[in-house]
Design a protein around this motif. Sequence first.
Motif, PDB file in Angstrom:
ATOM      1  N   ARG A  44     -11.320  -6.722  -4.043  1.00 39.06           N
ATOM      2  CA  ARG A  44     -10.270  -7.745  -4.002  1.00 39.06           C
ATOM      3  C   ARG A  44     -10.794  -9.170  -3.770  1.00 39.06           C
ATOM      4  N   GLU A  54       9.845   0.486  -5.351  1.00 42.80           N
ATOM      5  CA  GLU A  54       8.509   1.061  -5.564  1.00 42.80           C
ATOM      6  C   GLU A  54       7.521   0.292  -4.705  1.00 42.80           C
ATOM      7  N   GLY A  75       6.231  -5.088  -4.453  1.00 44.17           N
ATOM      8  CA  GLY A  75       5.760  -6.467  -4.364  1.00 44.17           C
ATOM      9  C   GLY A  75       5.766  -7.096  -2.993  1.00 44.17           C
ATOM     10  N   LYS A  88      -0.529   3.712  -7.237  1.00 48.61           N
ATOM     11  CA  LYS A  88      -1.681   2.882  -7.574  1.00 48.61           C
ATOM     12  C   LYS A  88      -2.292   2.217  -6.343  1.00 48.61           C
ATOM     13  N   MET A 135      -9.670   1.091  -6.069  1.00 52.01           N
ATOM     14  CA  MET A 135     -10.326   0.184  -7.021  1.00 52.01           C
ATOM     15  C   MET A 135     -11.842   0.196  -6.856  1.00 52.01           C
ATOM     16  N   SER A 182       3.100  -8.920  -6.985  1.00 50.03           N
ATOM     17  CA  SER A 182       2.659  -8.258  -5.760  1.00 50.03           C
ATOM     18  C   SER A 182       2.241  -9.299  -4.725  1.00 50.03           C
ATOM     19  N   TYR A 242      -5.091  -0.993  -2.640  1.00 51.70           N
ATOM     20  CA  TYR A 242      -5.944  -1.526  -3.702  1.00 51.70           C
ATOM     21  C   TYR A 242      -7.382  -1.733  -3.212  1.00 51.70           C
ATOM     22  N   ASP A 286       5.892   6.621  -7.686  1.00 47.48           N
ATOM     23  CA  ASP A 286       5.854   5.684  -8.815  1.00 47.48           C
ATOM     24  C   ASP A 286       4.448   5.733  -9.378  1.00 47.48           C
ATOM     25  N   GLY A 314       4.109  -0.274  -2.516  1.00 47.25           N
ATOM     26  CA  GLY A 314       2.725   0.176  -2.411  1.00 47.25           C
ATOM     27  C   GLY A 314       2.024  -0.481  -1.243  1.00 47.25           C
ATOM     28  N   ARG A 315       1.657  -1.754  -1.456  1.00 49.63           N
ATOM     29  CA  ARG A 315       0.868  -2.472  -0.461  1.00 49.63           C
ATOM     30  C   ARG A 315       1.508  -2.468   0.935  1.00 49.63           C
ATOM     31  N   TYR A 330      -9.852 -11.440  -6.867  1.00 48.79           N
ATOM     32  CA  TYR A 330      -8.683 -12.323  -6.699  1.00 48.79           C
ATOM     33  C   TYR A 330      -8.916 -13.426  -5.663  1.00 48.79           C
ATOM     34  N   HIS A 351       9.937  -5.532 -11.896  1.00 49.10           N
ATOM     35  CA  HIS A 351       8.868  -5.700 -10.890  1.00 49.10           C
ATOM     36  C   HIS A 351       8.261  -7.065 -11.160  1.00 49.10           C
TER      37      HIS A 351
HETATM   38  N1  LLP Z   1       5.820  -1.165  -9.367  1.00 47.68           N
HETATM   39  C1  LLP Z   1       5.119  -1.651 -10.407  1.00 47.68           C
HETATM   40  C2  LLP Z   1       5.681  -1.546 -11.753  1.00 47.68           C
HETATM   41  C3  LLP Z   1       3.867  -2.267 -10.198  1.00 47.68           C
HETATM   42  O1  LLP Z   1       3.199  -2.760 -11.230  1.00 47.68           O
HETATM   43  C4  LLP Z   1       3.353  -2.372  -8.876  1.00 47.68           C
HETATM   44  C5  LLP Z   1       2.048  -2.980  -8.625  1.00 47.68           C
HETATM   45  C6  LLP Z   1       4.111  -1.832  -7.819  1.00 47.68           C
HETATM   46  C7  LLP Z   1       5.352  -1.247  -8.101  1.00 47.68           C
HETATM   47  C8  LLP Z   1       3.652  -1.876  -6.389  1.00 47.68           C
HETATM   48  O2  LLP Z   1       3.546  -3.180  -5.944  1.00 47.68           O
HETATM   49  P1  LLP Z   1       3.201  -3.474  -4.403  1.00 47.68           P
HETATM   50  O3  LLP Z   1       4.395  -3.049  -3.566  1.00 47.68           O
HETATM   51  O4  LLP Z   1       1.983  -2.762  -4.031  1.00 47.68           O
HETATM   52  O5  LLP Z   1       3.020  -4.964  -4.383  1.00 47.68           O
HETATM   53  N2  LLP Z   1      -4.655  -4.784  -7.361  1.00 47.68           N
HETATM   54  C9  LLP Z   1      -3.813  -5.883  -6.945  1.00 47.68           C
HETATM   55  C10 LLP Z   1      -2.348  -5.507  -6.951  1.00 47.68           C
HETATM   56  C11 LLP Z   1      -1.857  -5.009  -8.282  1.00 47.68           C
HETATM   57  C12 LLP Z   1      -0.399  -4.617  -8.244  1.00 47.68           C
HETATM   58  C13 LLP Z   1      -0.035  -3.880  -9.483  1.00 47.68           C
HETATM   59  N3  LLP Z   1       1.324  -3.452  -9.544  1.00 47.68           N
HETATM   60  C14 LLP Z   1      -4.278  -6.343  -5.569  1.00 47.68           C
HETATM   61  O6  LLP Z   1      -5.264  -5.838  -5.059  1.00 47.68           O
HETATM   62  O7  LLP Z   1      -3.702  -7.258  -5.008  1.00 47.68           O
END
Ligand code: LLP
Length: 382
Positions: free
Chosen positions: A304, A265, A227, A48, A367, A190, A363, A67, A267-268, A308, A187
């Motif tokens: 973003r 998992e 996160g 994502k 997006m 983020s 993101y 993921d 992402g960012r 946010y 989770h």
């Molecule tokens: N796993 C799950 C179940 C999640 O829902 C997410 C992110 C991740 C992993 C990855 O998280 P990360 O490592 O990227 O923090 N659009 C928002 C962020 C939405 C995050 C959604 N879930 C933004 O621009 O800040």
Amino acid sequence: MFSQEKKIQLQKHKTPFYFYDFGLLQKTLSVINTESKKYNYHVHYAFKANTNLKIIEVVKNSGFGADCVSGNEVKCAIENGFKNSEIVFAGVGKSDDEINYALDQNIFCFNCESIQELEVINELANLKSKVAQIALRINPNVDAYTHKYITTGLEENKFGINPYEFETVIEKLKNLPHLKLIGLHFHIGSQITDLSPFKKLCTRVNEINNYFLNKGFDLPIINVGGGLGINYHEPDNEAIVDFEAYFKLFYDFIEIRKNQQLHFELGRSVVGNCGSLISRVLYIKNGINTNFAILDAGMTELIRPALYQAFHKIENISSIEEEIVKYDIVGPICESSDCFGKAVELPITKRGDFIAIRSAGAYGEVMSSKYNLRDDVRSVCF
Ligand code: LLP
């Protein structure tokens, strides 16, 4: 700030576009691999965050799993060479079509978010005479202290199964023979920059892991989600997050058994600082207290800040002026929230200047939208 060479290269392209720094991406992936492999941890890339095909290819070549949170993300992962056996599928609202597709593809695991979803996957797997591997996405009620829109692990959030439902779930599973429970998934949110919520998460995981063991479930997979936050304010000084401290924290505080694997998992923290949105100034307009710099990129390319109130560092990468002036940096979209930053200090900025909006690799492009019938956003990698 980019090197002079990079600035010149960037000014050769038609704006607006996303620029991805592949050198930094490779370096980030290599640090994640080094640090996670110290403890034998498995990392899935959270699709994502960015599904640009060039990025996905590099991530795949680094050996990450995927993921996914939609059938199309699962499809994208498979079509781009991720192993079916390393794909997990999460999401509170998986449609029947999406579940059927993932069942046909024999993905590694469904991260299930509600009791009704367990019943539906069981029913659909039954029709295909299959047994689906599942993990329970648990809502651990841990506050991530991040923006309320990206907090996911609190009781009031829509995500996951709550501890007060565990007994019912365990009873239910006895009558759902087309599901095989293999793990627990968490989770909490983020853009978490202070590691202490992850420490609290470890404590909760330990309690819940023991609870399930006592109920007779010796589960091989513990997935702690993603996160980990990035430094939006200093994208050059801290281009790569402190993955050493992050993985070590889990090593120090999580109690997993010898037969259990720990999954992440991310992402960012993988792609966030590798990307910048590059745009040009269309107009400078006098405001009351500051001037407006109106860009050819807007909330349709990077939502973003509007969604946010997110901070992104903004730089003028073409000006050679020394005098600093404050600008409200806005886009061309017919919405007042189409603003990237207020009273941003930049060297005197003129029509035609190139502006970089930093840390937009996660993101950002994913997006983007077609609102106002905008063109698709382009990308450039080097
Ligand atoms: N796993 C799950 C179940 C999640 O829902 C997410 C992110 C991740 C992993 C990855 O998280 P990360 O490592 O990227 O923090 N659009 C928002 C962020 C939405 C995050 C959604 N879930 C933004 O621009 O800040």
